[in-house]
Enzyme design. Structure first.
Site, mmCIF file in Angstrom:
data_model
loop_
_atom_site.group_PDB
_atom_site.id
_atom_site.type_symbol
_atom_site.label_atom_id
_atom_site.label_comp_id
_atom_site.label_asym_id
_atom_site.label_seq_id
_atom_site.Cartn_x
_atom_site.Cartn_y
_atom_site.Cartn_z
ATOM 1 N N TRP A 298 0.836 -1.213 0.000
ATOM 2 C CA TRP A 298 0.000 0.000 0.000
ATOM 3 C C TRP A 298 0.862 1.252 0.000
ATOM 4 C CZ3 TRP A 298 -2.108 2.888 4.713
ATOM 5 C CH2 TRP A 298 -1.239 2.804 5.801
ATOM 6 N N ASP A 299 2.135 1.088 0.333
ATOM 7 C CA ASP A 299 3.067 2.217 0.333
ATOM 8 C C ASP A 299 3.004 2.958 -0.998
ATOM 9 O OD1 ASP A 299 3.788 0.048 2.094
ATOM 10 O OD2 ASP A 299 5.642 1.114 2.556
ATOM 11 N N GLU A 428 0.044 -2.216 13.019
ATOM 12 C CA GLU A 428 0.308 -3.662 13.019
ATOM 13 C C GLU A 428 0.604 -4.228 14.405
ATOM 14 O OE1 GLU A 428 1.986 -4.130 8.459
ATOM 15 O OE2 GLU A 428 3.378 -3.535 10.038
ATOM 16 N N GLN A 497 1.897 3.048 14.173
ATOM 17 C CA GLN A 497 2.109 4.033 13.112
ATOM 18 C C GLN A 497 0.807 4.759 12.822
ATOM 19 O OE1 GLN A 497 3.038 0.663 10.372
ATOM 20 N NE2 GLN A 497 1.806 1.798 8.912
#
Length: 674
Positions: A298-299, A428, A497
């Site tokens: 997805w980056d 995550e 994150q």
């Protein structure tokens, strides 16, 4: 710009970093290597099955290093010039200079080039010799290579990857031609200056490798090989120009991010060349066990894509075509989960099948499917390119994603809402949670876009798409006025994150300024300071949105911990672990500049702007902003915002752009008018 000591776009050093991972990369859309490294990678060339799939190591003749053992008091220097897309190593002694340049040719994307120039500085007539140290061996652990006949002075090898990504699948071919590397080069006693060109061509066919090598030789013979590369690279940089008046470190970081990210995109005239996506560490990295093995996450779609879209929509389209090309693999992923439609893999390589080596991420981090579709939505809002959807496979992808989300939801009788259960959010540190706020919000956005796109294409809209978009649960705490990360999240729980803060941007999930502030306040102190580099950029964008400039600056400054010297190579985590040449972090940083400082927001009907930047920045100029086929230049200072249309749409049916102020006043924008 002139190549000077104070130039923020030229990174200089007299000593290389001790960690070779932090050496700069030279890359184009098809080839990439790290300087002084004995391997290179070619786009889309992976070896290994499923979870072992990794970029195939191609042996590189480009990793040579100059030495001048006989020189008196030699001084070495190194430079990465982001204006010319060239790395150089110079040895200077009282009598001569020797310069080694290395670059991945920006328009001849199957060609990488190295040149050595020796120039005499005094009136002596003795020969000057430099040695070339090379670890090159024409063998690979990932390729079955065979030597072929020499071609126009070049050596030739060819072969295929050893193991296909899926059983019975293709094994990509590699054909490589290279100029033999002599152990030393000598400037004769009567010569003042001489240049040697060392070319490497790599392609998927013998014909293309020979064509590229031949073209390189012709340009080299005319003395214009490097110039042709610089011209192509400079044209890209001019069209994607972002300049600001502010601290040197910020300007250097900006130039570094633009260099590394733009190196990864296809040149403007390469529509026929299939693009293979952008991995977190870029094409130069991704050997087995390194930088997520060169997989696409997805980056690409969430962190890198918005910047590319704003400045270079042709490259953005190529990224979307990579996802379209891998749609069949995504359909198989959905089937294996017992779902309909298409589920894009958490880690993607050549086929769209899941290649993540750890099952939990592929099974649970399903928000990636919505992230992919959000990139399609942003692209359509910015370009109105219906051809991508009508003729080039875009609609089939949109429809398949909507079908996936519908089949992945379950109805809660108790709440009278749809739930998505058993997922891992972007954070995550948590898995197997129900109703991740980000996952459910991006699923809602997918379904709304699919319905809107169906109407645009005059297709029937399935009732369940709109019904489920209306009735999907996005957790919200009415008492505290914030979005819990998932059902059962307790305030204060550590977060890895950026997660919920992404609801405000880029998702633009409807919420009040109070809720936006509460989300930032809730998650900023509990987000892991050692988490991945892109996180703080999204907090910075949030605070800029709320005009909290000091708070935005404090978040932006955290990004600099991840930028290494002297070549501005980003590391994923502040302790140096994770991916290196971390394009994801660079993408987040660029979004602070391109969407935070400007306030740009891409909506269905307009490109909004609402500038705000910290006190140490006085001016921002963004050239080449693409919107509905037009090119715009924005110059923003504390006193004013100037917009100029530098190119108008070629569509004869397109209406001229208008600037609309908050007061409702409208100003037509014509080409050349500021």
């Amino acid at each position: 710009m002139a190549d000077g000591e104070g130039d923020p776009g030229v990174f200089r050093a007299t000593v290389l970093p001790g960690d070779p991972r932090l050496l700069p990369t030279v890359t184009n859309a098809f080839l990439g290597t790290r300087v002084f490294r004995d391997i290179l990678h070619a786009a889309g060339v992976y070896s290994g099955a499923a979870g072992d799939t990794h970029r195939a190591d191609v042996p590189s003749p480009l990793g040579l290093r100059m030495a001048a053992p006989g020189a008196r008091s030699p001084a070495e220097s190194f430079a990465l010039n982001t204006w010319t897309g060239t790395f150089s190593h110079t040895i200077q002694s009282p009598g001569f200079t020797a310069t080694h340049q290395l670059y991945a040719h920006h328009s001849l994307v199957h060609l990488m080039a190295s040149s050595i120039t020796i120039r005499r500085l005094d009136g002596s007539t003795h020969p000057v010799t430099v040695q070339l140290q090379s670890l090159f061996v024409p063998q690979s652990q990932d390729l079955d290579l065979t030597p072929g006949p020499d071609f126009q002075g070049a050596h030739y090898i060819y072969g295929r990857t050893l193991v296909p990504e899926v059983e019975g699948g293709p094994r990509p071919a590699v054909h490589m031609l290279w100029t033999p590397i002599p152990p030393s080069l000598t400037l004769g006693g009567q010569e003042r200056e001489r240049r040697w060109e060392l070319l490497t061509a790599v392609a998927g066919s013998e014909e293309e490798a020979k064509r590229s090598y031949r073209a390189g030789l012709a340009l080299a013979a005319a003395g214009s090989l490097h110039r042709s590369h610089v011209r192509a690279w400079a044209a890209l940089r001019r069209g994607c120009s972002v300049e600001l008046d502010g601290p040197l470190a910020l300007r250097q970081a900006l130039h570094g991010c633009l260099y590394y990210l733009l190196s990864a995109v296809p040149p403007r005239d390469s529509a026929a060349l299939p693009f293979h996506g952008i991995s977190p560490g870029g094409l130069s990295n991704g050997t087995r066990g390194e930088d997520y093995w060169g997989h696409v996450f997805w980056d690409q779609d969430t962190w890198m894509f918005p910047n590319i879209l704003l400045l270079h929509p042709g490259a953005a389209r190529a990224i979307l075509q990579y996802r379209i090309r891998t749609l069949e693999g995504a359909r198989r992923n959905a089937q294996e989960q017992g779902c309909e439609g298409a589920k894009f893999p958490w880690e993607s390589a050549a086929t769209g099948r899941e290649v993540c080596p750890e099952e939990i991420y592929g099974a649970q981090e399903i928000h990636v499917t919505g992230d992919v579709l959000m990139a399609f939505e942003q692209y359509y809002c910015t370009t109105q390119d219906q051809k991508l959807f009508r003729e080039d496979g875009g609609w089939e992808l949109v429809e398949a994603v909507a079908q996936y989300w519908c089949s992945r939801m379950v109805w809660s009788e108790e709440e009278q809402l749809y739930h998505i259960r058993g997922v891992m959010p972007p954070d995550e540190y948590h898995s197997q949670v129900d109703n991740s706020a980000f996952t459910n919000a991006v699923a809602r956005r997918s379904l709304n876009f699919a319905a809107d796109m169906a109407r645009e294409l005059l297709l029937p809209v399935p009732e369940e798409w709109e019904d489920r978009a209306r009735k999907i649960k996005v957790p919200f705490d009415e008492e505290r006025k914030y979005h819990p990360e998932y059902d059962g999240y307790s305030p204060g729980e550590p977060v890895k994150q950026a997660d919920v803060v992404l609801l405000g941007f880029p998702l633009m999930h409807p919420m009040s300024a109070e809720v936006r502030r509460n989300d930032l306040e809730m998650y900023e102190p509990v987000t892991d300071p050692a988490g991945p580099a892109m996180t703080w950029s999204m907090f910075a964008v949030g605070w800029l949105e709320l005009k909290e400039l000091q708070r935005a600056q404090s978040q932006l400054e955290k990004c600099f911990i991840n930028i290494t010297e002297p070549f501005k190579v980003w590391v994923e985590n502040s302790d140096g672990s994770g991916a290196v040449n971390f394009l994801t972090g660079m993408g987040g940083f660029l979004q602070v500049v391109l969407f935070g400082f400007t306030g740009f927001r891409i909506t269905r009907s307009s490109l909004l702007f609402d500038p705000a930047f910290p006190d140490d920045i006085t001016k921002l100029k963004v050239s080449g902003v693409s919107y509905l086929g037009n090119k715009l230049e924005f110059t923003i200072t504390r006193e004013e915002v100037r917009m100029e249309v530098t190119e108008t749409s070629q569509d004869p049916l397109a209406s001229p752009l208008e600037a609309v102020l908050e007061s409702g006043q409208r100003f037509p924008l014509w080409e050349g008018m500021a």
